[in-house]
Motif scaffolding. Structure first.
Motif, short mmCIF file in Angstrom:
data_model
loop_
_atom_site.label_atom_id
_atom_site.label_comp_id
_atom_site.label_asym_id
_atom_site.label_seq_id
_atom_site.Cartn_x
_atom_site.Cartn_y
_atom_site.Cartn_z
N ASP A 58 41.24 37.91 36.11
CA ASP A 58 42.17 37.23 37.01
C ASP A 58 41.44 36.44 38.09
O ASP A 58 40.30 36.76 38.46
CB ASP A 58 43.11 38.23 37.70
N LEU A 59 42.13 35.41 38.58
CA LEU A 59 41.66 34.63 39.72
C LEU A 59 42.46 35.01 40.96
O LEU A 59 43.56 35.56 40.86
CB LEU A 59 41.85 33.13 39.46
N HIS A 61 44.62 33.70 43.97
CA HIS A 61 45.43 32.54 44.40
C HIS A 61 45.85 32.77 45.84
O HIS A 61 46.50 33.76 46.17
CB HIS A 61 46.67 32.39 43.52
N TRP A 72 46.81 37.98 42.51
CA TRP A 72 45.98 37.88 41.31
C TRP A 72 46.76 37.11 40.25
O TRP A 72 47.92 37.44 39.97
CB TRP A 72 45.64 39.27 40.78
N ASP A 75 43.40 34.08 34.57
CA ASP A 75 42.54 32.92 34.34
C ASP A 75 42.76 32.44 32.91
O ASP A 75 42.35 33.11 31.94
CB ASP A 75 41.08 33.30 34.57
N ASN A 77 41.35 30.23 31.33
CA ASN A 77 40.10 29.86 30.65
C ASN A 77 39.07 30.98 30.70
O ASN A 77 37.86 30.72 30.62
CB ASN A 77 39.52 28.59 31.29
N PHE A 78 39.54 32.21 30.82
CA PHE A 78 38.59 33.32 30.97
C PHE A 78 37.69 33.45 29.74
O PHE A 78 38.15 33.48 28.60
CB PHE A 78 39.36 34.63 31.18
N ASP A 113 36.38 30.37 42.02
CA ASP A 113 37.10 29.65 40.98
C ASP A 113 37.03 30.38 39.64
O ASP A 113 37.54 29.88 38.64
CB ASP A 113 36.52 28.23 40.82
N ARG A 114 36.38 31.55 39.64
CA ARG A 114 36.30 32.38 38.45
C ARG A 114 36.66 33.81 38.84
O ARG A 114 36.65 34.17 40.02
CB ARG A 114 34.88 32.35 37.87
N PRO A 115 36.96 34.68 37.87
CA PRO A 115 37.10 36.10 38.18
C PRO A 115 35.86 36.62 38.89
O PRO A 115 34.73 36.22 38.57
CB PRO A 115 37.29 36.75 36.80
#
Length: 456
Positions: A58-59, A61, A72, A75, A77-78, A113-115
């Motif tokens: 998750d990212l 927000h 949470w 993502d 694109n994970f 910008d990533r987990p």
């Protein structure tokens, strides 16, 4: 519905945003022996297991102007491969090369910008060894939930009992016994609540006083830079347990005695006075209930004892630490800290976020260091068929804390990870050596125990 971060989870983000030199990621360094796995095999292990950790895919927000708590969100694109990096140290790599690499990695902030986690493989160690560093943001997990990383990474442990063995069935409780027990519980509940309320009020007053009263002015407290140093120490758990049984203290008492000795040695090395009020430490305390062990949120409170760096005799220091920690536990500090964080959940997030930012603008001079203990695996573990030799923990530092100590138990070891500000603490080797020497000194005292120290 997206899950909100708790005020305590979000506070770690606020602290990092308010201190441009802070990187609030926790970590663990696992040293293994045997041939290092390929990138493909390790990424496959991550890909098959990492999603079992809450929010690992998750990212975060955030809402503009802090109108609501961060949440949470998945993502889309994970890809675990984007969180994995392989690095090498000059062969034959020694432990110092590993610690320097860990310090460099942990100094850098995680990309939001990533987990918020990374996995680093460090190869090139002597004796056919290599290491894995897992790095995760403190908003993602605390020390207890962080221990789940071991289950994610390691091979499944062998069964401790035969499949044919069955536990003896519990004796059923009679209806009469259940009725009497429930009745007594109802009668005792108001008294328990009253006693708990009194302890919380007293603990809150104690915490407030501790935070307002500054520690003695030493070089251990002050502004920090962006770079870190990292040191490691290791002692035998058998020796620690021998000390515990001889002097009727806990493993945590012995670990804090080792930290106290190292800080006293550092002050004396710098020709500074290790006075009674020189080192107040923040000791995180887990307030996770037994029925809430799977919660992904940070669930910690704190105690703020002074470490007896002014006491010369090691056994006297150990007994003083035991008495002080016992007094802090009875005083209700951890309960009051838990109540404060619980109450924050019902306040508008904007107010709690702004409070943290305001507090960060006021230079704190009360707390000098942080000492946290993390439960590790009790049995020997393996990673993709390779034996895990040692595990060392990492704790971040911020807000004028130039030193932090993390303690982890693994199999027959008790290990220490020392985080230090690069610019103001160059004596990382002195701290590591003092930690290990203190256990040797206390172990010798078990053979010729001296009388207990009188309370100061």
């Amino acid at each position: 519905m997206p899950e909100k971060l708790t005020p305590l989870d979000a506070a770690f983000l606020e602290i990092e945003d308010s201190d441009r030199h802070a990187s609030l990621a926790i970590g663990a360094v696992m040293v293994a022996e045997g041939p290092a796995p390929t990138d493909h095999d390790l990424i496959e292990r991550l890909n098959s297991r990492i999603r079992s950790l809450p929010h690992a895919a998750d990212l975060i927000h955030t809402v503009p102007f802090d109108l609501a708590a961060p949440t949470w969100v998945a993502d889309a694109n994970f890809d675990p491969a984007r969180h994995f990096t392989r690095v090498g140290v000059p062969t034959p790599g020694r432990m110092q090369d590993v610690t320097e690499t860990v310090a460099w990695i942990m100094s850098e902030r995680l990309d939001r910008d990533r987990p918020l986690w990374q996995c680093w493989l460090i190869e090139g160690l002597e004796d056919n060894r290599w290491a894995i560093l897992i790095k995760a943001h403190h908003s993602l997990m605390d020390g207890i939930t962080g221990a789940r990383l071991f289950d994610v990474m390691f091979d499944a442990p062998p069964s401790s009992s035969s499949p044919t063995e069955k536990a003896a069935p519990a004796e059923p409780e009679s209806l009469y016994g259940r009725i009497v027990g429930a009745y007594c519980s109802v009668l005792e509940t108001p008294q328990r609540l009253a006693r708990r309320s009194v302890r919380i009020v007293e603990g809150t007053a104690q915490l407030a006083g501790d935070l307002l009263i500054p520690s003695a002015n030493t070089s251990l407290n002050g502004s920090i830079g962006r770079q870190r140093r990292y040191g490691a120490a290791q002692v035998r758990m058998h020796d620690v347990r021998t000390i515990c049984s001889t002097f009727d203290v806990t493993v945590n008492d012995v670990a804090l005695a080792c930290v106290t000795s190292s800080l006293r040695s550092l002050l004396l090395h710098r020709n500074e006075d290790p006075s009674r009020n020189a080192v107040r430490t923040l000791v995180p305390v887990s307030v996770r209930s037994s029925n809430n062990g799977t919660s992904p949120h940070n669930e910690v409170s704190l105690m703020l004892p002074f470490l007896p760096v002014d006491t010369e005799d090691p056994l006297d220091r150990l007994q003083l630490i035991h008495r002080r920690l016992s007094r802090h536990k009875r005083g209700g500090e951890s309960g009051s800290g838990q109540s404060i964080t619980a109450a924050a959940q019902y306040a508008p997030f904007m107010s709690s976020a702004w409070f943290v930012r305001l507090a960060m603008r006021v230079p704190q001079r009360s707390i000098v260091t942080v000492v946290t203990d993390i439960p590790g695996p009790t049995d020997k573990r393996r990673l993709m068929g390779r034996d895990i030799v040692s595990i060392y923990p990492y704790v971040p530092i911020a807000v004028r804390l130039r030193l932090g100590f993390a303690i982890l138990s693994y199999h027959d070891q008790l290990t220490f990870g020392i985080t230090a500000d690069y610019d103001s603490v160059s004596e990382i080797d002195l701290l590591s050596q003092s930690l290990e020497q203190e256990v040797d000194v206390l172990l010798r005292s078990t053979r010729t125990p001296s009388p207990l120290a009188e309370p100061h």
